[in-house]
Design a protein around this motif. Sequence first.
Motif, mmCIF file in Angstrom:
data_model
loop_
_atom_site.group_PDB
_atom_site.id
_atom_site.type_symbol
_atom_site.label_atom_id
_atom_site.label_comp_id
_atom_site.label_asym_id
_atom_site.label_seq_id
_atom_site.Cartn_x
_atom_site.Cartn_y
_atom_site.Cartn_z
ATOM 1 N N GLU A 30 -33.726 -13.901 35.919
ATOM 2 C CA GLU A 30 -32.571 -13.376 35.185
ATOM 3 C C GLU A 30 -31.763 -14.512 34.556
ATOM 4 N N LEU A 90 -41.683 -12.310 29.129
ATOM 5 C CA LEU A 90 -41.010 -13.282 28.261
ATOM 6 C C LEU A 90 -41.950 -13.711 27.139
ATOM 7 N N THR A 123 -42.653 -13.592 34.904
ATOM 8 C CA THR A 123 -42.235 -13.980 33.551
ATOM 9 C C THR A 123 -43.149 -13.402 32.468
ATOM 10 N N GLU A 125 -33.652 -15.743 31.595
ATOM 11 C CA GLU A 125 -33.507 -14.858 30.434
ATOM 12 C C GLU A 125 -32.244 -15.182 29.643
#
Length: 629
Positions: A495, A529, A526, A498
């Motif tokens: 988090e 992402l 991940t 991010e």
Amino acid sequence: MRPNLRVRMQEEVLVGDGALGTYLYQLGFPVGISYEEFNLLRPEVIGDVHRRYIEAGAQLLETNTFSANYYKLAKFGLESKVEEINKAAVRIARSAAGADAYVAGAVGSIRGGKRVNVSVQELNQFYEQQISALLTEDVDALLFETFYDLQEMRIALGKARKSTPIPIICQFAVDQLGRTLDGYSIKEAFGILREEGADVLGFNCHSGPKGIMSVMEDLNGPLDIPLSVFPNAGLADYVDGEYVYGATPEYFGESAVSFADLGARLIGGCCGTTPEHVSAIAEALSNYAPKSLQEGTALPPVQPSIIVEEPETSIKDAFSGQVSDPSIVELVKERHTVIVELDPPRDLDIRKFMDGAAALKEAGVDALTLADNSLAVTRMSNMALGHLVQSEVGLRPLIHIACRDRNLIGTQSHMMGFDALGIDHVLAVTGDPARFGDLPGSSSVYDLTSFEIIRMIKQLNEGIAFSGKPLKQKAKFVVGAAFNPNVKHLNKAVERLEKKIASGADYIMTQPVYDPELIVAVKEATAHLDIPIFIGIMPLASGKNAEYLHNEVPGIRLSDSVRKRMEGLQGEEGRKVGVEIAKELLDTALEHFNGIYLITPFMFYEMSVILSNYVWEKTAPRPCHLSRS
């Protein structure tokens, strides 16, 4: 009953008061205390200052509440007294103002031009609390002062306009460039604020009369809305242990007329000004007859844009092949890519470092990354060594830049230097606190967080300086962010990651990982992402090295099995086993990540050469790089 304030500022020029904080300092009250708490502890002192300004000719008083918000009062343990302090301030000012003068509730910027970690949600809460307290005591106006960016001003104005119909004065602190820190021209900012309910727009602090006048002249005014001006008494100088300001009352009186000619309808003073300055302003304006603002220049339509000049062709663009080389981000999307960290030396002798860089270039690594005084230990400038690696070895440097060592000025200067040298790959890190390094008495600056430094560097890519000033060309930085997966709750770390990506990070480099299962877990956590991750692997050099990393270095954890294998090993034997463990980790990493980040221990670059060659043996032929010399 006092005449309508809006009407008066359309028809005449009102005299504001002068400084409160710096004036209290001149009266002998020390810095480092909360002057706002004087509203409760020393109300007679604040009342006396207000009365001195009224006697000098002030027609509007600001309450002693510039820093009377939750965030700033918390530094003195006074956060529970926000309402009490603000209400008392209004009552004190109202008593001094009498029947004729106006009282404006002063609300200062919370961020104050700094990249403090205060969220938008918190700003909304803090401003709502302070504004509500001021309004309960029936102020004649609200005055937002010393704001540096438009975003924060809009938050404060929005909270106020939802709560009250009274006049609202919005003042920026700007230099002669006339731009907010978030990149808006003053005309654009003023147009937006007027549309959102501001009654008076203006300037205070940061500059003396000359600086503010330069910005006002660029507005091609007078405008068709009243302006307010509260300059400093010039720049502060430190003389014989005291801060002094050089601008005389006479100079302020002369400047007041010029300000009025440019459309100012409320003129007072900020830092360094005194009742004598206000008296000079009042005398200079005593017979002044302003022109109608109805004939003033209209503000532009609200179509905000951050204006950037087209970049000029630079020497490095025209004569160097390096700018057109594929970036690390582009390379890692196509194939396995290796970044190797080699720490700058703690000595003036750079021969071994340069030998290592040359050996790693021969081994086919894609970039050499240089830390920024890692663990707060003093090392040679990574900028200087990065330039040598690029120019003499022909290898791409990837430079770490820590928040710890430089303030905002130094950070931008540093980044501009990188751009001039053609060093365009950087890794933004927080930096270990100075007290843990070899110079524990050094200061840790931390003007910026890692999130903020990423945003500011990417702002340079838009051609906007940290100050909001447009630059003549855009930078081309590829910005990385650090990620520590060696934590108890990996989802929480993701988090945070991010947020770094949202701030503008282009790629991620992890702390060293010593557990194949964790490598897989990182891949799974991940997978959503969309930017590349370089998984960190640092070969262990000895058993003692393993225990030190596990027990003393933040962000590194070794598995029990790895520690067992390294136990008691030293010298060449320890390094051999360390390389074997690293190869096992690479076997897993190469299955899940294209990006490999090898961290060289103790300048044993031979270990990184072996591991780089191992990557190419396991994946593809050694890449052939374009020369960067």
